[in-house]
Motif scaffolding. Structure first.
Motif, mmCIF file in Angstrom:
data_model
loop_
_atom_site.group_PDB
_atom_site.id
_atom_site.type_symbol
_atom_site.label_atom_id
_atom_site.label_comp_id
_atom_site.label_asym_id
_atom_site.label_seq_id
_atom_site.Cartn_x
_atom_site.Cartn_y
_atom_site.Cartn_z
ATOM 1 N N THR A 208 0.870 -1.190 0.000
ATOM 2 C CA THR A 208 0.000 0.000 0.000
ATOM 3 C C THR A 208 0.903 1.236 0.000
ATOM 4 O O THR A 208 1.747 1.398 0.895
ATOM 5 N N GLY A 209 0.742 2.062 -1.020
ATOM 6 C CA GLY A 209 1.514 3.296 -1.091
ATOM 7 C C GLY A 209 0.883 4.400 -0.233
ATOM 8 O O GLY A 209 -0.041 4.155 0.538
ATOM 9 N N ALA A 210 1.409 5.600 -0.375
ATOM 10 C CA ALA A 210 0.889 6.708 0.445
ATOM 11 C C ALA A 210 0.958 8.010 -0.334
ATOM 12 O O ALA A 210 1.891 8.235 -1.121
ATOM 13 N N THR A 211 -0.003 8.863 -0.095
ATOM 14 C CA THR A 211 0.005 10.233 -0.625
ATOM 15 C C THR A 211 -0.173 11.168 0.558
ATOM 16 O O THR A 211 -1.168 11.054 1.301
ATOM 17 N N ILE A 212 0.808 12.071 0.761
ATOM 18 C CA ILE A 212 0.771 12.980 1.908
ATOM 19 C C ILE A 212 1.046 14.401 1.430
ATOM 20 O O ILE A 212 1.547 14.624 0.322
ATOM 21 N N CYS A 213 0.757 15.327 2.326
ATOM 22 C CA CYS A 213 1.141 16.707 2.064
ATOM 23 C C CYS A 213 2.550 16.948 2.622
ATOM 24 O O CYS A 213 2.985 16.281 3.574
ATOM 25 N N LEU A 214 3.234 17.869 1.986
ATOM 26 C CA LEU A 214 4.573 18.203 2.429
ATOM 27 C C LEU A 214 4.558 18.569 3.903
ATOM 28 O O LEU A 214 3.723 19.351 4.359
ATOM 29 N N GLN B 130 4.124 16.300 6.286
ATOM 30 C CA GLN B 130 3.513 15.202 7.030
ATOM 31 C C GLN B 130 4.420 13.967 7.032
ATOM 32 O O GLN B 130 5.308 13.823 6.194
ATOM 33 N N ASP B 131 4.164 13.072 8.006
ATOM 34 C CA ASP B 131 4.853 11.783 8.026
ATOM 35 C C ASP B 131 4.125 10.824 7.072
ATOM 36 O O ASP B 131 2.909 10.926 6.843
ATOM 37 N N THR C 23 9.648 9.843 8.190
ATOM 38 C CA THR C 23 9.360 11.125 8.842
ATOM 39 C C THR C 23 9.509 12.272 7.845
ATOM 40 O O THR C 23 10.582 12.482 7.263
ATOM 41 N N GLN C 24 8.403 12.982 7.616
ATOM 42 C CA GLN C 24 8.320 14.207 6.805
ATOM 43 C C GLN C 24 9.198 14.143 5.546
ATOM 44 O O GLN C 24 10.141 14.927 5.379
ATOM 45 N N PRO C 25 8.899 13.199 4.681
ATOM 46 C CA PRO C 25 9.650 13.167 3.412
ATOM 47 C C PRO C 25 9.373 14.445 2.612
ATOM 48 O O PRO C 25 8.274 15.004 2.670
ATOM 49 N N THR C 26 10.380 14.858 1.881
ATOM 50 C CA THR C 26 10.234 16.115 1.136
ATOM 51 C C THR C 26 9.968 15.899 -0.350
ATOM 52 O O THR C 26 9.513 16.816 -1.047
ATOM 53 N N ASP C 27 10.263 14.701 -0.832
ATOM 54 C CA ASP C 27 10.096 14.445 -2.270
ATOM 55 C C ASP C 27 9.312 13.147 -2.500
ATOM 56 O O ASP C 27 9.378 12.186 -1.710
ATOM 57 N N SER C 28 8.599 13.135 -3.584
ATOM 58 C CA SER C 28 7.944 11.893 -4.003
ATOM 59 C C SER C 28 9.010 10.880 -4.431
ATOM 60 O O SER C 28 10.113 11.254 -4.841
ATOM 61 N N ASN D 69 3.828 9.601 -2.720
ATOM 62 C CA ASN D 69 3.532 10.881 -3.360
ATOM 63 C C ASN D 69 3.514 11.978 -2.288
ATOM 64 O O ASN D 69 2.723 11.914 -1.335
ATOM 65 N N VAL D 70 4.399 12.996 -2.448
ATOM 66 C CA VAL D 70 4.455 14.138 -1.543
ATOM 67 C C VAL D 70 3.894 15.343 -2.272
ATOM 68 O O VAL D 70 4.438 15.768 -3.308
ATOM 69 N N VAL D 71 2.774 15.873 -1.741
ATOM 70 C CA VAL D 71 2.093 16.987 -2.391
ATOM 71 C C VAL D 71 2.555 18.297 -1.730
ATOM 72 O O VAL D 71 2.422 18.441 -0.503
ATOM 73 N N PRO D 72 3.140 19.238 -2.511
ATOM 74 C CA PRO D 72 3.580 20.519 -1.907
ATOM 75 C C PRO D 72 2.412 21.263 -1.282
ATOM 76 O O PRO D 72 1.267 21.182 -1.747
#
Length: 325
Positions: free
Chosen positions: A247-253, A255-256, A288-293, A315-318
């Motif tokens: 299971t992948g993840a999509t977060i906002c910049l 976030q963990d 922890t708080q990745p900055t890039d997809s 996926n890290v959404v700015p």
């Protein structure tokens, strides 16, 4: 009063045919048993007497013919009896060109290449058999040994030929033990040394058989004696106790992120598709708080098998900028 006198003749040997078959070129002397008077005729009309007594000498046998004979004893008679005198050509010596060997379980037919006799008799290790051809079905070890075939024409001396028949048992064919293959893997089998004319499960005839499918692999091949043997190996496909799911993840910049993989065995995360750079091991991977997809590659290992590689995306959404009025 009336009376009748009945004369009873003493018993006598009745007419019986004794020798009526002759070989070409040999003396043709017909013989019957019984007490005289015996008369031979050339025709059924009894117009030509050709001899009297128990024998009739017709000289050298050249061709078959028919004569008639009658026995008369007092007032009793046999009646006219037709006698067919059969003349046969001497049988040729049988010529056998094989087969002179057979494999256990096979069916073998043996016959002279010059069949000209009326009758054939075979003396075999298991007994005497009449007829042509000689069929041995199935071949057993009891059929191994010396054979004699007799060519027989009535009235002629038989001719014969002998040969030795050898019974062979197929060699032991072994293509390997049952085997377990991993998903996507293959099993390889080879024709053992000393065997030829291979036929695999799918009908192919190459010296090497490669399969990635579960099921029986069967090889049939002939050994140095020409006997065929077969062997079977079972190919099984390894099944993971709990197949891999991710299971992948999509977060906002800011976030963990939590990437999740479920499955039995060992779960390994790689940064590259070539599986050279390990970045994590385990079923869950908190970041922890990745900055890039990023795109990661996950593989499951259980026993000696590795699963197909599954990509999982982070996926890290700015964070959108504040609006300026």
């Amino acid at each position: 009063s009336l009376y009748t006198v009945v004369d009873v003749l003493p018993g006598f040997d009745a007419l019986a045919l004794v020798d009526t078959a002759f070989c070409a070129g040999e003396p043709m002397i017909a013989v019957v048993s019984g007490v005289p008077s015996i008369t031979w005729y050339a025709d059924a009309a009894q117009s030509a007497v050709i001899g009297t007594g128990n024998t009739l000498d017709l000289g050298s046998a050249q061709q078959s013919t028919t004569v008639w004979v009658e026995q008369v004893v007092g007032q009793c008679g046999s009646g006219l009896v037709q006698v067919d005198l059969i003349v046969s050509e001497p049988p040729d010596v049988p010529v056998i060109i094989g087969p002179f060997s057979g494999c256990v379980g096979d069916s073998v037919s043996i016959a002279p290449v010059n069949p000209g006799a009326m009758l054939y008799s075979w003396t075999t290790p298991t007994g005497t058999v009449a007829g042509n051809p000689l069929v041995v079905d199935p071949v057993t070890f009891g059929a191994d040994g010396e054979y004699t075939v007799w060519a027989i024409n009535p009235g002629c001396a038989p001719t014969s030929a002998s040969f030795v028949f050898t019974v062979n048992a197929a060699g032991t064919l072994f293509i390997g033990n049952d085997t377990l293959i991993c998903p996507g893997g293959t099993a390889t089998f080879n024709v053992p040394a000393g065997f030829a004319s291979p036929s695999w499960t799918d009908g192919s005839s190459q010296s090497t058989f490669i399969t990635g499918t579960a099921g029986e692999v069967i090889l049939t091949a002939s050994d140095a004696t020409g006997c065929f043997a077969s062997d079977t190996a079972l190919v099984s496909l390894f099944a993971f106790t709990d197949p891999l799911t991710v299971t992948g993840a999509t977060i906002c910049l800011g976030q963990d992120a939590l990437l999740i993989a479920n499955g039995s065995g060992t779960i390994t995360w790689f940064a590259d598709q070539g599986l050279q750079e390990v970045v994590h091991t385990g079923i869950s991977w908190p970041i922890t708080q990745p900055t890039d997809s990023a795109l990661f590659y996950v593989q499951q290992n259980e026993g000696l098998c590795g699963s197909a590689v599954i990509p999982v995306a982070l996926n890290v959404v700015p964070t959108p900028n504040d609006a300026v009025l």
